[in-house]
Design a protein around this motif. Structure first.
Motif, PDB file in Angstrom:
ATOM      1  N   GLU A  12       3.253  -4.811  46.064  1.00  0.00           N
ATOM      2  CA  GLU A  12       3.820  -4.392  47.343  1.00  0.00           C
ATOM      3  C   GLU A  12       3.906  -2.849  47.399  1.00  0.00           C
ATOM      4  N   TRP A  13       2.746  -2.198  47.209  1.00  0.00           N
ATOM      5  CA  TRP A  13       2.616  -0.752  47.324  1.00  0.00           C
ATOM      6  C   TRP A  13       3.732  -0.020  46.571  1.00  0.00           C
ATOM      7  N   SER A  14       4.466   0.843  47.258  1.00  0.00           N
ATOM      8  CA  SER A  14       5.423   1.682  46.525  1.00  0.00           C
ATOM      9  C   SER A  14       6.615   0.899  45.973  1.00  0.00           C
ATOM     10  N   HIS A  25      -1.567  -6.680  65.930  1.00  0.00           N
ATOM     11  CA  HIS A  25      -0.315  -5.992  65.582  1.00  0.00           C
ATOM     12  C   HIS A  25       0.357  -6.632  64.385  1.00  0.00           C
ATOM     13  N   ASP A  26       0.709  -5.807  63.417  1.00  0.00           N
ATOM     14  CA  ASP A  26       1.515  -6.260  62.289  1.00  0.00           C
ATOM     15  C   ASP A  26       2.957  -6.140  62.755  1.00  0.00           C
ATOM     16  N   ALA A  27       3.474  -7.253  63.235  1.00  0.00           N
ATOM     17  CA  ALA A  27       4.713  -7.252  64.025  1.00  0.00           C
ATOM     18  C   ALA A  27       5.805  -7.994  63.279  1.00  0.00           C
ATOM     19  N   TYR A  28       6.343  -7.360  62.259  1.00  0.00           N
ATOM     20  CA  TYR A  28       7.281  -8.046  61.377  1.00  0.00           C
ATOM     21  C   TYR A  28       8.684  -8.181  61.954  1.00  0.00           C
ATOM     22  N   THR A  29       9.107  -7.192  62.731  1.00  0.00           N
ATOM     23  CA  THR A  29      10.552  -6.978  62.829  1.00  0.00           C
ATOM     24  C   THR A  29      10.939  -6.305  64.148  1.00  0.00           C
ATOM     25  N   TYR A  74     -10.603  -1.261  55.978  1.00  0.00           N
ATOM     26  CA  TYR A  74      -9.846  -0.221  55.272  1.00  0.00           C
ATOM     27  C   TYR A  74      -8.365  -0.557  55.246  1.00  0.00           C
ATOM     28  N   HIS A  75      -7.894  -0.971  54.077  1.00  0.00           N
ATOM     29  CA  HIS A  75      -6.455  -1.217  53.902  1.00  0.00           C
ATOM     30  C   HIS A  75      -5.953  -0.271  52.804  1.00  0.00           C
ATOM     31  N   TRP A  76      -6.093   1.035  53.068  1.00  0.00           N
ATOM     32  CA  TRP A  76      -5.432   2.117  52.331  1.00  0.00           C
ATOM     33  C   TRP A  76      -6.102   2.541  51.029  1.00  0.00           C
ATOM     34  N   ASP A  77      -7.130   1.840  50.559  1.00  0.00           N
ATOM     35  CA  ASP A  77      -7.696   2.139  49.237  1.00  0.00           C
ATOM     36  C   ASP A  77      -8.913   3.052  49.370  1.00  0.00           C
ATOM     37  N   VAL A  88      -9.284  -0.455  60.661  1.00  0.00           N
ATOM     38  CA  VAL A  88      -8.327   0.219  59.780  1.00  0.00           C
ATOM     39  C   VAL A  88      -6.967  -0.459  59.880  1.00  0.00           C
ATOM     40  N   ASN A  89      -6.260  -0.508  58.765  1.00  0.00           N
ATOM     41  CA  ASN A  89      -4.934  -1.113  58.734  1.00  0.00           C
ATOM     42  C   ASN A  89      -3.852  -0.042  58.801  1.00  0.00           C
ATOM     43  N   GLU A  90      -3.077  -0.070  59.867  1.00  0.00           N
ATOM     44  CA  GLU A  90      -1.820   0.681  59.969  1.00  0.00           C
ATOM     45  C   GLU A  90      -1.937   2.168  59.630  1.00  0.00           C
ATOM     46  N   PRO A  91      -2.687   2.924  60.412  1.00  0.00           N
ATOM     47  CA  PRO A  91      -2.785   4.363  60.133  1.00  0.00           C
ATOM     48  C   PRO A  91      -1.445   5.094  60.211  1.00  0.00           C
ATOM     49  N   ILE A  92      -0.485   4.538  60.941  1.00  0.00           N
ATOM     50  CA  ILE A  92       0.834   5.190  60.952  1.00  0.00           C
ATOM     51  C   ILE A  92       1.332   5.326  59.514  1.00  0.00           C
ATOM     52  N   VAL A  93       1.043   4.314  58.724  1.00  0.00           N
ATOM     53  CA  VAL A  93       1.508   4.338  57.337  1.00  0.00           C
ATOM     54  C   VAL A  93       0.677   5.316  56.508  1.00  0.00           C
ATOM     55  N   PHE A  94      -0.653   5.183  56.552  1.00  0.00           N
ATOM     56  CA  PHE A  94      -1.394   6.040  55.618  1.00  0.00           C
ATOM     57  C   PHE A  94      -1.564   7.470  56.107  1.00  0.00           C
ATOM     58  N   ALA A 122      -0.142 -14.929  58.453  1.00  0.00           N
ATOM     59  CA  ALA A 122       1.091 -14.734  57.678  1.00  0.00           C
ATOM     60  C   ALA A 122       0.847 -13.797  56.500  1.00  0.00           C
ATOM     61  N   TRP A 123       1.741 -12.850  56.338  1.00  0.00           N
ATOM     62  CA  TRP A 123       1.752 -11.983  55.169  1.00  0.00           C
ATOM     63  C   TRP A 123       2.895 -12.435  54.275  1.00  0.00           C
ATOM     64  N   SER A 124       2.566 -13.125  53.116  1.00  0.00           N
ATOM     65  CA  SER A 124       1.249 -13.064  52.546  1.00  0.00           C
ATOM     66  C   SER A 124       0.934 -14.368  51.828  1.00  0.00           C
ATOM     67  N   TYR A 126      -6.427  -4.114  47.300  1.00  0.00           N
ATOM     68  CA  TYR A 126      -5.766  -3.519  46.132  1.00  0.00           C
ATOM     69  C   TYR A 126      -4.516  -4.294  45.732  1.00  0.00           C
ATOM     70  N   GLN A 127      -3.938  -5.006  46.662  1.00  0.00           N
ATOM     71  CA  GLN A 127      -2.705  -5.733  46.364  1.00  0.00           C
ATOM     72  C   GLN A 127      -2.944  -7.018  45.583  1.00  0.00           C
ATOM     73  N   VAL A 128      -4.171  -7.566  45.644  1.00  0.00           N
ATOM     74  CA  VAL A 128      -4.416  -8.867  44.997  1.00  0.00           C
ATOM     75  C   VAL A 128      -5.609  -8.916  44.051  1.00  0.00           C
ATOM     76  N   LEU A 165       7.862  13.419  63.175  1.00  0.00           N
ATOM     77  CA  LEU A 165       7.229  12.181  63.580  1.00  0.00           C
ATOM     78  C   LEU A 165       8.019  10.974  63.102  1.00  0.00           C
ATOM     79  N   TYR A 166       8.163  10.803  61.815  1.00  0.00           N
ATOM     80  CA  TYR A 166       8.734   9.567  61.308  1.00  0.00           C
ATOM     81  C   TYR A 166       9.497   9.861  60.058  1.00  0.00           C
ATOM     82  N   PRO A 167      10.655   9.326  59.859  1.00  0.00           N
ATOM     83  CA  PRO A 167      11.431   8.560  60.835  1.00  0.00           C
ATOM     84  C   PRO A 167      12.507   9.408  61.507  1.00  0.00           C
TER      85      PRO A 167
END
Ligand code: GBH
Length: 496
Positions: free
Chosen positions: A456-458, A314-318, A139-142, A184-190, A448-450, A25-27, A340-342
């Motif tokens: 960039e979603w929201s 792992h999507d390990a940015y930071t 599955y990346h959120w769409d 699935v991509n990052e269920p914590i997010v979706f 590398a992203w991206s 969905y991003q591209v 749960l978050y944050p």
């Protein structure tokens, strides 16, 4: 991080997968083309005012759907190349992208849309022609909109069969050429960070505080079945769950902060990784702190889930510092609208750039202040993952990247294409991976992203993670300096 000399004998192993990543969905754009059904993100971008910062949409985005193979003749005219050719032109060996469920199944389930199959077949073939290894996320959120509207999407157990049916078609049609899969991509997010606005979707009877955990439960069941099916259909493939989160550092050496860090691992990575890699069941701290909200697994389900990821992807940015809530965790949970978050489990703190600490992503709203260039912590981060969850196929950094805080502040193209903080992020991160490997961590790849600036979603098009700039009017791409830094670092450090 010590400087590593080119002639030292150690480097990335030959079979290390490295490349670039994106998500459908991003591209892709082309949201009404060739039988695609709507997804929840069409509603979130079109109908929910201010859900996306600049109220932009993915209708056109980077038009990858149409332009993926433009530039076949890049040797003659490489400036005209758009997507895959521009990956190949720099010698990048892998492209990780997601496929759109609602293109393959416009109605979520039921008839398969052969035009979408033909599209992805050709995209995969084009990658292979260019010697670019395709890696596919299912599955990346769409989510197909109809599944949200019919039964509440991931909040219903019905999703499990529908997701597995989708996975089956993808494996059957693409599995002869795609060897690396992510479910699935990052269920914590979706499941938690992007709660769906109730007014736009059918209400479910599940109360808000239960929703993340019900969603997570169904994700784990769907993932586990899709993993087992995939391994039976494609025995030589790697199939992995794609997790996300930063390295967690205690702010002080108090025992309360150490406990906060442990809780943060459990409530983020561990929520999914502990069932998948270790026990088939949730971490103990989830079971005690959110027992009211957390569904239970049957013994059969635990057996199903345990052992269902080859690689710890792992999507390990930071990284972030973590500390205990002032009033204690129990009080915090009792008072919180979201335990749960944050708010409670994940109380976190970051030095600001002006403290002389980490460089941070764009700070101004909407920005990405969560993003810290904390590459010094990466070896410890990767070791922690390996030591804690012991993934059988090693650890892969399936997304890492940086949103340049200053780019686009001037209108001069040279400034847009000169992205020194992103360059140093990639350079230092790759050195950190080398250090981790030299210290015995089995790091098997990084993506590398991206590939290119995208939706960039929201935060819409206001926050840019691309190693290429895109002129959204002409769709021309321009390499940014960081892309060359990234590629050069690999050329320098690939083992002889
Ligand atoms: C990835 O998520 C996504 O997979 C990818 O699609 C996206 O483009 C990329 O990151 C860049 O953002 O604002 O403090 O609430 C990374 C995990 C989860 C990190 C959401 C930022 C928001 C934190 N992201 N999180 S905050």
């Amino acid at each position: 991080v010590p400087v590593i000399a080119k002639n030292e004998s150690w480097g990335f192993p030959k079979d290390f997968w490295w490349g670039v990543a994106s998500a459908a969905y991003q591209v892709e754009g082309a949201v009404q083309a060739e039988g695609r059904g709507p997804s929840i993100w069409d509603v979130l971008t079109h109908r929910v005012t201010d859900f996306v910062a600049d109220n932009s949409t993915g209708d056109i985005a980077d038009n990858q759907y149409y332009l993926y193979k433009q530039g076949q003749q890049w040797r003659l005219s490489w400036l005209a190349a758009i997507n895959i050719a521009r990956i190949a032109a720099l010698g990048v060996p892998a492209y990780s992208f997601s496929i759109s469920w609602s293109r393959i199944f416009p109605f979520g389930s039921g008839p398969v849309n052969e035009e979408a199959i033909a599209h992805y077949n050709d995209m995969i073939d084009t990658c292979i022609q260019y010697n670019v290894t395709p890696m596919v996320t299912l599955y990346h959120w769409d989510l197909p909109l109809v599944l949200q509207n019919t039964y509440g999407g991931w909040l219903s157990e019905n999703i499990v069969n529908d997701f597995v049916a989708y996975a089956r078609v993808a494996y059957a049609r693409f599995g002869d050429r795609v060897n690396h899969w992510f479910t699935v991509n990052e269920p914590i997010v979706f499941c938690d960070m992007y709660p769906l606005p109730a007014n736009y979707f059918k209400n479910t009877s599940i109360t808000a505080l239960h929703q993340p955990f019900v969603c997570g439960q169904n994700v784990l069941l769907a993932h586990a079945q899709a993993y087992r099916l995939g391994k039976s259909m494609m025995p030589g493939s790697t199939i992995s769950f794609k997790n996300n989160g930063g390295y967690k550092i205690p702010l002080t050496n108090s025992s309360a902060d150490a406990e906060a860090v442990q809780r943060a691992w459990d409530f983020n990575e561990g929520w999914f990784a502990t069932p998948i890699f270790l026990t088939g069941d949730y971490p103990a701290s989830l079971k005690s702190f959110v027992s009211t909200f957390l569904p239970a697994f049957t013994e059969e389900q635990k057996t199903l889930i345990n052992g269902t990821s080859d690689v710890f992807a792992h999507d390990a940015y930071t990284s972030q510092f973590y500390f205990a809530p002032d009033d204690g965790i129990a009080a915090c949970i009792a008072n919180s609208s979201n335990p749960l978050y944050p708010s409670c489990a994940n109380t976190s703190y970051a030095y600001s750039a002006s403290d002389g600490g980490w460089l941070i992503g764009p700070a101004a709203d909407p920005g990405s202040p969560w993003l810290h260039k904390a590459t010094d912590w990466v070896p410890a981060f990767l070791r922690y993952i390996q030591d804690t969850w012991k993934p059988p196929g090693g650890v892969a950094v399936t997304e890492f990247g940086f949103a340049e805080p200053f780019e686009y502040s001037k209108k001069i193209r040279a400034d847009i294409l000169f992205d020194p903080i992103r360059s140093s992020y990639y350079h230092d991160y790759l050195q950190a991976i080398l250090i981790a490997i030299s210290e015995g961590v089995n790091v098997v790849g990084c993506l590398a992203w991206s590939l290119v600036d995208n939706l960039e979603w929201s935060t819409g098009y206001t926050v840019k993670f691309g190693m290429q700039y895109v002129n959204l009017t002409t769709q021309e791409r321009y390499y940014k300096a960081s892309f060359f830094t990234y590629v050069n670092a690999f050329q320098q450090y690939l083992a002889e």
